[in-house]
Design a protein around this motif. Structure first.
Motif, short mmCIF file in Angstrom:
data_model
loop_
_atom_site.label_atom_id
_atom_site.label_comp_id
_atom_site.label_asym_id
_atom_site.label_seq_id
_atom_site.Cartn_x
_atom_site.Cartn_y
_atom_site.Cartn_z
N PRO A 110 0.79 -1.23 0.00
CA PRO A 110 0.00 0.00 0.00
C PRO A 110 0.82 1.28 0.00
CG PRO A 110 -0.08 -1.05 2.15
CD PRO A 110 0.60 -2.02 1.24
N ALA A 111 2.12 1.16 0.27
CA ALA A 111 2.99 2.34 0.24
C ALA A 111 3.54 2.60 -1.15
CB ALA A 111 4.15 2.15 1.22
N ARG A 112 3.27 1.68 -2.09
CA ARG A 112 3.80 1.83 -3.46
C ARG A 112 2.65 1.68 -4.46
NH1 ARG A 112 8.62 -2.12 -4.38
NH2 ARG A 112 7.40 -3.52 -3.06
N LEU A 113 1.96 2.79 -4.66
CA LEU A 113 0.82 2.79 -5.55
C LEU A 113 0.98 3.89 -6.60
CD1 LEU A 113 -2.11 2.48 -2.99
CD2 LEU A 113 -1.21 0.67 -4.46
N ALA A 114 0.54 3.58 -7.82
CA ALA A 114 0.54 4.56 -8.90
C ALA A 114 -0.74 4.39 -9.69
CB ALA A 114 1.76 4.36 -9.81
N ALA A 115 -1.05 5.38 -10.51
CA ALA A 115 -2.24 5.32 -11.36
C ALA A 115 -1.88 5.84 -12.73
CB ALA A 115 -3.38 6.14 -10.76
N ILE A 116 -2.36 5.15 -13.76
CA ILE A 116 -2.18 5.61 -15.13
C ILE A 116 -3.54 5.64 -15.81
CG2 ILE A 116 0.10 4.50 -15.16
CD1 ILE A 116 -0.99 2.53 -17.26
N GLY A 117 -3.65 6.47 -16.85
CA GLY A 117 -4.93 6.55 -17.55
C GLY A 117 -4.75 6.95 -18.99
N TYR A 118 -5.69 6.52 -19.81
CA TYR A 118 -5.65 6.76 -21.25
C TYR A 118 -6.83 7.64 -21.66
CZ TYR A 118 -2.16 3.10 -21.31
OH TYR A 118 -1.02 2.37 -21.07
N CYS A 119 -6.55 8.73 -22.38
CA CYS A 119 -7.59 9.65 -22.87
C CYS A 119 -8.46 10.12 -21.69
CB CYS A 119 -8.42 8.99 -23.97
SG CYS A 119 -7.49 8.58 -25.45
N PHE A 120 -9.73 9.75 -21.69
CA PHE A 120 -10.63 10.07 -20.58
C PHE A 120 -10.03 9.60 -19.25
CE2 PHE A 120 -14.04 8.22 -17.90
CZ PHE A 120 -14.68 9.39 -17.50
N GLY A 121 -9.39 8.44 -19.28
CA GLY A 121 -8.75 7.92 -18.07
C GLY A 121 -7.58 8.76 -17.61
N GLY A 122 -6.89 9.42 -18.54
CA GLY A 122 -5.83 10.34 -18.16
C GLY A 122 -6.39 11.50 -17.35
N THR A 123 -7.53 12.02 -17.79
CA THR A 123 -8.23 13.05 -17.03
C THR A 123 -8.57 12.54 -15.64
OG1 THR A 123 -9.19 13.93 -19.07
CG2 THR A 123 -10.24 14.58 -17.00
N ALA A 124 -9.05 11.30 -15.57
CA ALA A 124 -9.48 10.72 -14.30
C ALA A 124 -8.33 10.61 -13.30
CB ALA A 124 -10.11 9.34 -14.53
N VAL A 125 -7.17 10.13 -13.74
CA VAL A 125 -6.07 9.96 -12.77
C VAL A 125 -5.49 11.30 -12.35
CG1 VAL A 125 -5.55 7.61 -13.51
CG2 VAL A 125 -4.29 9.52 -14.54
N LEU A 126 -5.53 12.29 -13.24
CA LEU A 126 -5.08 13.63 -12.84
C LEU A 126 -6.03 14.23 -11.81
CD1 LEU A 126 -3.88 15.04 -16.27
CD2 LEU A 126 -2.44 14.37 -14.33
N GLU A 127 -7.34 14.00 -12.00
CA GLU A 127 -8.29 14.48 -11.00
C GLU A 127 -8.12 13.73 -9.68
OE1 GLU A 127 -10.12 17.04 -10.91
OE2 GLU A 127 -10.09 17.69 -12.99
N LEU A 128 -7.80 12.45 -9.77
CA LEU A 128 -7.53 11.68 -8.56
C LEU A 128 -6.35 12.28 -7.81
CD1 LEU A 128 -8.13 9.12 -6.84
CD2 LEU A 128 -6.55 7.88 -8.34
N ALA A 129 -5.32 12.65 -8.53
CA ALA A 129 -4.16 13.28 -7.89
C ALA A 129 -4.55 14.63 -7.28
CB ALA A 129 -3.04 13.47 -8.92
N ARG A 130 -5.35 15.42 -8.01
CA ARG A 130 -5.77 16.73 -7.50
C ARG A 130 -6.63 16.61 -6.25
NH1 ARG A 130 -6.85 17.58 -13.45
NH2 ARG A 130 -5.18 18.96 -14.22
N SER A 131 -7.23 15.45 -6.04
CA SER A 131 -8.06 15.25 -4.84
C SER A 131 -7.21 15.03 -3.59
CB SER A 131 -8.99 14.05 -5.05
OG SER A 131 -8.28 12.82 -4.95
#
Length: 249
Positions: A110-131
């Motif tokens: 749980p200390a080593r997590l990342a998120a990637i996203g494609y197109c719409f999913g790229g928007t989603a992971v950036l919003e996840l980071a902004r949260s």
């Protein structure tokens, strides 16, 4: 490889993600959340999830739309994606539900997590980071970079890597510039790579080969962006383990 569908929830909405990991790997390992493009969690993103698992990660394809919602036409996909682009709090909640499900997996550190996203999913992971989500890093592949709340970049804990088509008409240069200003003002650790001649959806062969349409596959940009992600992860997770990465990693 272990592959399975995983049912989980965000509020009252039932979601169905895609989990893949190599059960021959011993102990906990980094987990990577994968957010789908506007057509929903289908074969394309599932293939990316499987590729990440072959690299030794626990990979989880999040379902941002809901169980069984897989738009079959561009018009339906645009309509579905618009629901979340116009409600960024809901988009963040759906992405966060996927991250929570990934974190619950026994093989995940749980200390080593990342998120990637494609197109719409790229928007989603950036919003996840902004949260303010607890992530080591996020990677956007030809994602939408805009946000109605740029000040929320101050909440970002993750390192950010944006892999973008330099000729993308859907997320054009003005949006790229605003994104850079947003992260710069917030003091985020960020990187941006622009691929010359590449347009939207450059990692997806289903996008076709005509860049004049605004979305097209680009084999070189696809290959280079995947390698950039791998190098980013090598640095990211080596830092979390308290050692210095090498180029060979």
């Amino acid at each position: 490889m272990v592959t399975r569908s995983v049912e989980y929830r965000q509020g009252e909405t039932v979601l169905e993600g895609y989990l893949v990991y190599d059960d021959a790997v011993q102990g906990q390992r980094p987990g990577v959340l994968v957010a789908h493009e506007w057509t929903g969690l289908g074969p394309y993103v599932q293939g990316r999830v499987e590729a990440l698992a072959r690299l030794g990660f626990v990979a989880f394809g999040a379902d941002l739309y809901g169980r069984g919602i897989r738009p079959a036409t561009p018009e339906a996909a645009a309509a579905e994606a618009a629901k979340y682009k116009s409600d960024r709090q809901l988009l963040r909640a759906r992405a966060a539900a996927g991250l929570a499900e990934l974190r619950r997996q026994p093989a995940v550190d749980p200390a080593r997590l990342a998120a990637i996203g494609y197109c719409f999913g790229g928007t989603a992971v950036l919003e996840l980071a902004r949260s303010g989500a607890e992530l080591c890093g996020v990677v956007s592949f030809h994602g939408g970079l805009d946000t109605p709340q740029p000040a929320d970049a101050r909440n970002i804990r993750a390192k950010v890597l944006a892999l973008h088509g330099a000729a993308d008409p859907i997320a054009p240069a003005s949006q790229v510039a605003a994104f850079q200003d947003e992260l710069r003002q917030a003091g985020v650790d960020w990187q941006l790579v622009l691929y010359g001649g590449a347009v939207h959806s450059f990692t997806n062969p289903a996008a076709g080969n005509d860049p004049t349409k605004g979305a097209a596959y680009d084999a070189r940009a696809d290959r280079r962006s995947w390698l950039a992600m791998r190098q980013f992860f090598a640095e990211l997770f080596a830092e979390e383990e308290g050692r210095s990465p090498t180029v060979a990693e």
